[in-house]
Write an enzyme that holds these catalytic residues in place. Sequence first.
Site, PDB file in Angstrom:
ATOM      1  N   GLU A  49     -22.433   7.245  -3.086  1.00 50.72           N
ATOM      2  CA  GLU A  49     -23.869   6.941  -3.127  1.00 50.72           C
ATOM      3  C   GLU A  49     -24.554   7.634  -4.305  1.00 50.72           C
ATOM      4  OE1 GLU A  49     -22.860   7.401   1.354  1.00 50.72           O
ATOM      5  OE2 GLU A  49     -22.070   8.068  -0.582  1.00 50.72           O
ATOM      6  N   ARG A  71       5.912   8.270  -7.786  1.00 48.55           N
ATOM      7  CA  ARG A  71       6.274   7.697  -9.079  1.00 48.55           C
ATOM      8  C   ARG A  71       5.523   6.392  -9.349  1.00 48.55           C
ATOM      9  NH1 ARG A  71      10.817   9.419  -6.623  1.00 48.55           N
ATOM     10  NH2 ARG A  71      11.482   7.333  -6.009  1.00 48.55           N
ATOM     11  N   GLU A  80       9.584   9.784   6.208  1.00 42.84           N
ATOM     12  CA  GLU A  80      10.577   8.860   5.662  1.00 42.84           C
ATOM     13  C   GLU A  80      11.972   9.084   6.234  1.00 42.84           C
ATOM     14  OE1 GLU A  80      10.602   8.180   1.503  1.00 42.84           O
ATOM     15  OE2 GLU A  80       8.455   7.783   1.387  1.00 42.84           O
TER      16      GLU A  80
END
Length: 394
Positions: free
Chosen positions: A54, A209, A296
Amino acid sequence: MLAEDRKFMLEALELAGRGVGLASPNPTVGCVIVREGSIVGRGFHEYRLMDHAEVRAVREAGGRVRGATAYVTLEPCCHHGRTPPCADLLVQSGVARVVVAARDPNPQVNGRGIDRIRAAGIPVDVGILRGRAERLIEPFACHATTGRPLVVAKAGMTLDGRIGLRGKGQLHITSPEAAQFTQALRREMDALLVGVGTVLEDDPELTYRGTPPRGRGLTRVILDSRLRTPQDARLLADSSSPVLIYCAADAAAERRRRFERRGAEAVVVPRSKGRLSLNHVLEDLGRRGILGLLVEGGSSIHWSFLSLGAVDKFYFILAPSLLGGRKAVPVVGGSGFPDLETAPRFKIVRIIRVGGDAVLEVYPSCSRSFISPWLRSGAPPYSGRPSRLPSPRK
C-alpha cells in the site's frame, strides 16, 4: 462494478505474485490505486525494502490518490511493526473506496484493519478473488495462527509409488520440467528438509537453483539423530544459506562442534518413540520465522511426518514409469498404517501437467492450512493434529 473490480484485483494479484520468495517473513501482498478507470499507483511487498504494498502504491500515485479506489490483495494492517499501519495510511491519503481480496488471518489484524477504514467513513468491499489471494499467503497464515510453518511434502515417484532403488543412489525418475517445478516450490518455501538417509545416499546440495530471486536464503534442514552427515557433504560446502542439523542429546559433542566450525548449526531436540521429536523441530523452526517448510524425503521421513499428522499439503509428481520389485523404495516407508480407517485421507485440489509428468496437489485430512478443503468442507479434522498458540506477525 464487479467486472471492473475483478480486472483491477487481478492486476493487484499479479503484483503480489512478484513478491513470492521476497516478502517472507511477511505475507505476499499486492496493491493498485485506480482513479477514473486507470491505474495510477502500483506496489508489492519486499521484506528487505520494508515498505508494504500500500505504501509503494500510494507513493507512486501521489496527489492522484485522493478520491481513488485502492485494490489490495490482503487486508491492510492496523498495528505498528517495522512500519506504521497501512489502514491509517489509506485513510489519511484520501482514498474514496477500498477493495480487499482476503482478510488477514493474523490475530493482530483479523478484520481490525477493515473496521478502522470503515470507521473513517470509507466503504470497503471484501472477498473478490479471495481464493487466489489466500493461496498466496498460505504459509504466512499457517505460521501466524499456529506458530509453526506450513509443512509441504513433495515426492517424485513412478506410477507404482516408488522413489528409487536401494543402494543405487539418486535416480532421475521425473522430467526436467518437474525439476523446474521443484525449484518453484523451493522459492515459495523458507526451508527445505530431508533425512540423513537422503544425504548419505544422494549427497544433495539442497539449494535453490531457480531464476527468480529469493529474499531469504533457503534454510536447509537435516534430521540426523546421531550426526552421521559426512563432513565433506556437498550441502556443507555451500555457505550461501543456513544449514540446521537436528540431532539427539546423545550425539557426540565433538561432532556438533565440527559442524559448527563448518558453518552449520547442530540443534539438539528430544526423542519421541525412538525418533527425533518432529513437534520440537517444527516449534523451533516456527520460532526462527520459517513460514513454509518443504519436506523432500526420503521414504522414512515422509512416514514420520504423515504418521504424526504433520503434513499440510503434498505434491505427488507421477512419472509414466514403473520399477516394481522388492528393492524399489516406496514413497512412504515406515511401519505403515494398520488400516484405512486410521490412515490420513487426501483430497485432490489440482492435477498439473509438468512435461511428461502429472503433479497431484493434495491436502491430507491432517492439514492445518486455512484453505484446506477438509476444513472448509466442514469435515472433522484429523484427530492427531496438534494445536498450537498463534504467533504474532513480524
